[in-house]
Design a protein around this motif. Structure first.
Motif, PDB file in Angstrom:
ATOM      1  N   GLU B  48     -41.245   9.047 -12.415  1.00 39.62           N
ATOM      2  CA  GLU B  48     -41.193   9.621 -13.756  1.00 39.62           C
ATOM      3  C   GLU B  48     -42.256  10.721 -13.909  1.00 39.62           C
ATOM      4  OE1 GLU B  48     -39.143   9.741 -15.983  1.00 39.62           O
ATOM      5  OE2 GLU B  48     -40.103  10.095 -17.916  1.00 39.62           O
ATOM      6  N   LEU B 101     -48.111   8.145 -20.096  1.00 39.31           N
ATOM      7  CA  LEU B 101     -47.149   7.204 -19.497  1.00 39.31           C
ATOM      8  C   LEU B 101     -47.779   5.831 -19.303  1.00 39.31           C
ATOM      9  CD1 LEU B 101     -45.126   8.829 -16.560  1.00 39.31           C
ATOM     10  CD2 LEU B 101     -44.237   7.840 -18.675  1.00 39.31           C
ATOM     11  N   LYS B 104     -47.856   3.865 -22.491  1.00 39.29           N
ATOM     12  CA  LYS B 104     -46.579   3.185 -22.755  1.00 39.29           C
ATOM     13  C   LYS B 104     -46.504   1.883 -21.961  1.00 39.29           C
ATOM     14  CE  LYS B 104     -43.596   5.338 -25.056  1.00 39.29           C
ATOM     15  NZ  LYS B 104     -43.443   5.251 -26.548  1.00 39.29           N
ATOM     16  N   MET B 131     -43.684  11.516 -26.164  1.00 36.72           N
ATOM     17  CA  MET B 131     -43.502  10.082 -25.885  1.00 36.72           C
ATOM     18  C   MET B 131     -43.605   9.212 -27.133  1.00 36.72           C
ATOM     19  SD  MET B 131     -45.364   9.676 -22.231  1.00 36.72           S
ATOM     20  CE  MET B 131     -45.409  11.048 -21.079  1.00 36.72           C
ATOM     21  N   ASP B 132     -43.588   9.850 -28.294  1.00 38.28           N
ATOM     22  CA  ASP B 132     -43.565   9.108 -29.557  1.00 38.28           C
ATOM     23  C   ASP B 132     -44.777   8.189 -29.725  1.00 38.28           C
ATOM     24  OD1 ASP B 132     -42.631   8.270 -32.024  1.00 38.28           O
ATOM     25  OD2 ASP B 132     -41.333   6.688 -31.186  1.00 38.28           O
TER      26      ASP B 132
END
Lengths: 262, 402
Positions: B48, B101, B104, B131-132
């Motif tokens: 990712e 990342l 998250k 990524m909110d």
């Protein structure tokens, strides 16, 4: 047993908790801060913590940040800390220093411990030094018979609690919450849990700090801790004007609290 | 590879680094270290990150030869590694995507960050929007004034920007305030640290995320005839520099030169050249060099460049300095601004003032080594944010001398 441990046990035998008062050296000026240390002892503080102001006080809220910045602007020096320690010891209190570690490192851990001892001080609280990275400091402190007081937090794991308790002498400093220094409306359940966890890990003496500012809060904490640590509330009472009467009144309120008289 | 200096794991680099923080943060730093150690070998995470580098950041960044500029650098061949072309305008995005990342994966919904020039704040706000994540940026009040456009940019991206009015009102105070926020909100919040300094795991983790700069550049230079004689990058905390150095660390023929901000000159006391003018100490969670007085109080730093205006430096740089593997040169405001204008006028590339310190270093080194030398300079960011400040420096604003 260190002198500090003896004193805490003696107070516990009286059926109460110890009152531990913190003031930054040099606020509002050096002479007033030293007079304030003596005033705290006269008004009922058992154990004094003095802090050399540091340029980057990462663990402190606005009240102590302001005091430290004021003191530094007015030219406070680390040597003044040892004058305050001497005054506290002469007034009959057990005298501790709470210091960010770069000031200690800069002076040299060994010299810092020796200077503290020479001034009549008995221990050092290190808010940004934990046992994992504090071995050099621990060795220096042991050599000069200075107590090493480390912090435990609500986030401290079981494994880390054992490390912290094992490396601490004098008492373990349990922080009542996750956050920086400053007054809070209430002292939450976390404090009692940190104290219990420290005792489970073998701590003989645990004192609670962060957020305690009223006699009622002190009385509540005194039901489960060996000492109640008060900083920002005393600094605020002293204020820019150096109001010793207001400081003594605040200390008296907290001193009644640790005796359950709030 | 035995004896490799690359990707040193921490927490200590020689005697520097470590983790000097309040106990309250230790569990969160352990959790972050653990999550990162797992993520870096998990293809779900690394794939990712690679996809984002390719399709979001625009990697690999190109290298550009700058012959007209190089005529002023002793005729050496000079190549720029173009991190300024990354999405959001600097190398900072490389690090921020990795840490966002990771946020998250930790199941946290809120990120905080410090910023000096605003590059790291903008990058963090960018990743948070993507990524909110809720995003709060701490920025010294003085920096919000000299980088007002970046403040607006972060707000446009949905971040809350909190000006920090304590202390010297610059990057160092922003870091203090971010740590205060973190200690109170560590359950819900991840601190996306912007540079290769601070407590473990940040120095090693940020270096790993920035390492892509030197991995790509080394390959690109080999394709163009061979390794450079030197790699130059600017150093504040030192994230673009450590990322620019890492893949070259075992190439003994390649000199590594970090260009520190010498402000008005190291001898004036108004500078931010930590490795030139500092000594060992502990600041912001690690042991490294610090600009400090004889008692250990941090001294105010000065640089025209907000991004380099920091009285500390990452511990791995201090280590590389101590073992002699990298050199650290002081570059004054005036030297950096001359190099800034020179690159604009000779190549049509407007560099960040931070990166201009590395360009100035290349001019000095090129003159020393002459036309046979090949220099690689990391252009860590673009200068759009610096237009106002540069125009004032050169007196180019309407109503000036025109």
């Amino acid at each position: 047993m260190s002198a500090l441990e003896d004193r805490i046990d003696e107070i516990r035998a009286q059926g109460r908790a110890a009152l531990i008062g913190y003031l930054p050296v040099g606020y509002p000026d050096v002479d007033t801060s030293i007079a304030a240390v003596v005033a705290m002892v006269e008004a009922g503080v058992d154990i004094v913590e003095v802090g050399p102001p540091y340029s980057d006080p990462m663990m402190d809220g606005p009240v102590i940040q302001h005091a430290a910045a004021t003191a530094l602007e007015r030219g406070v020096r680390v040597d003044d800390t040892f004058r305050a320690v001497r005054a506290a010891a002469d007034a009959g209190a057990q005298a501790l220093v709470m210091s960010y570690c770069n000031l200690m490192l800069s002076r040299g851990y060994d010299r810092f411990a020796a200077d503290l001892r020479a001034a009549g001080g008995v221990g050092v609280i290190t808010p940004d030094l934990t046992p994992d990275t504090g071995q050099e400091w621990i060795d220096a402190a042991r050599a000069h018979e200075v107590d090493t007081i480390f912090l435990a937090a609500p986030s401290t794991t079981r494994e880390r609690m054992h490390l912290t308790v094992g490396a601490s002498r004098g008492f373990v400093y349990a922080t009542s919450l996750m956050g920086v220094t400053g007054e809070r409306a209430s002292v939450g359940d976390a404090a009692a849990q940190v104290v219990a966890a420290a005792r489970d890990a073998g701590a003989a003496r645990v004192c609670v700090g962060l957020g305690v500012s009223t006699g009622a809060q002190a009385a509540q904490v005194a039901t489960y801790a060996d000492g109640v640590i008060v900083g920002s509330a005393f600094v605020k009472a002293l204020g820019d004007g150096g109001d010793l009467a207001a400081l003594k009144a605040k200390v008296a309120e907290l001193a009644a609290g640790v005796r359950g008289d709030a | 590879m035995t004896g490799s200096l690359q990707q040193a794991p921490g927490p200590f680099f020689g005697e520097f680094g470590g983790r000097f923080v309040p106990e309250a943060l230790m569990a969160a730093l352990d959790e972050l270290t653990d999550a990162y150690e797992k993520a870096r070998i998990d293809p779900v995470y690394t794939d990712e990150l690679t996809r984002l580098a390719l399709e979001y950041t625009g990697r690999p960044s190109i290298v550009t030869e700058v012959p007209r500029f190089a005529r002023h650098a002793g005729g050496a061949r000079v190549w720029l590694k173009r991190e300024d072309l990354n999405h959001s305008g600097s190398h900072k995005i490389n690090n921020v995507l990795g840490q966002a990342l990771l946020t998250k994966r930790l199941g946290k919904q809120r990120v905080i960050a410090e910023t000096g020039a605003g590059q790291h704040g903008v990058a963090t706000a960018t990743a948070a929007a993507l990524m909110d994540l809720e995003c709060v940026i701490y920025m010294g009040e003085e920096d919000t004034e000299r980088q007002a456009l970046n403040v607006a940019r972060m707000r446009l991206l949905g971040a809350e920007v909190i000006p920090v009015a304590t202390g010297t009102r610059t990057l160092r105070d922003a870091i203090n305030e971010a740590f205060r926020d973190w200690v109170a909100n560590v359950d819900t919040t991840n601190y996306v640290f912007g540079t290769a300094a601070g407590p473990h795991p940040f120095p090693a983790m940020v270096r790993d995320f920035q390492r892509v700069i030197s991995v790509e550049a080394r390959e690109q230079m080999l394709e163009r005839g061979g390794l450079p004689d030197a790699v130059l990058a600017c150093v504040g905390g030192g994230s673009n520099a450590i990322g620019s150095f890492d893949a070259f660390l075992d190439d003994d023929s390649v000199r590594l030169i970090g260009c520190e901000a010498a402000g008005d000159g190291v001898d004036t006391g108004r500078h931010a050249a930590t490795l030139t003018g500092g000594r060992p100490g502990i600041l912001h969670g690690s042991r490294s060099y610090i600009l400090q007085d004889e008692e250990g109080q941090t001294q105010p730093s000065h640089s025209i460049s907000a991004g380099l205006d920091y009285p500390g430096v990452g511990p791995e740089h201090t280590w590389l300095h101590s073992i002699g593997r990298a050199e650290y040169w002081p570059v004054t405001d005036a030297e950096a601004m001359d190099a800034f204008r020179l690159l604009c006028r000779t190549e049509g590339i407007l560099p960040a003032i931070e990166s201009s310190h590395a360009l100035a270093g290349a001019i000095t080194l090129g003159k020393e080594l002459g036309p046979d030398a090949t220099l690689l300079v990391t252009l860590s960011g673009r200068g759009d944010k610096d237009v106002q400040q540069a125009a004032e420096w050169f007196d180019m604003l309407p109503g000036g001398d025109a």
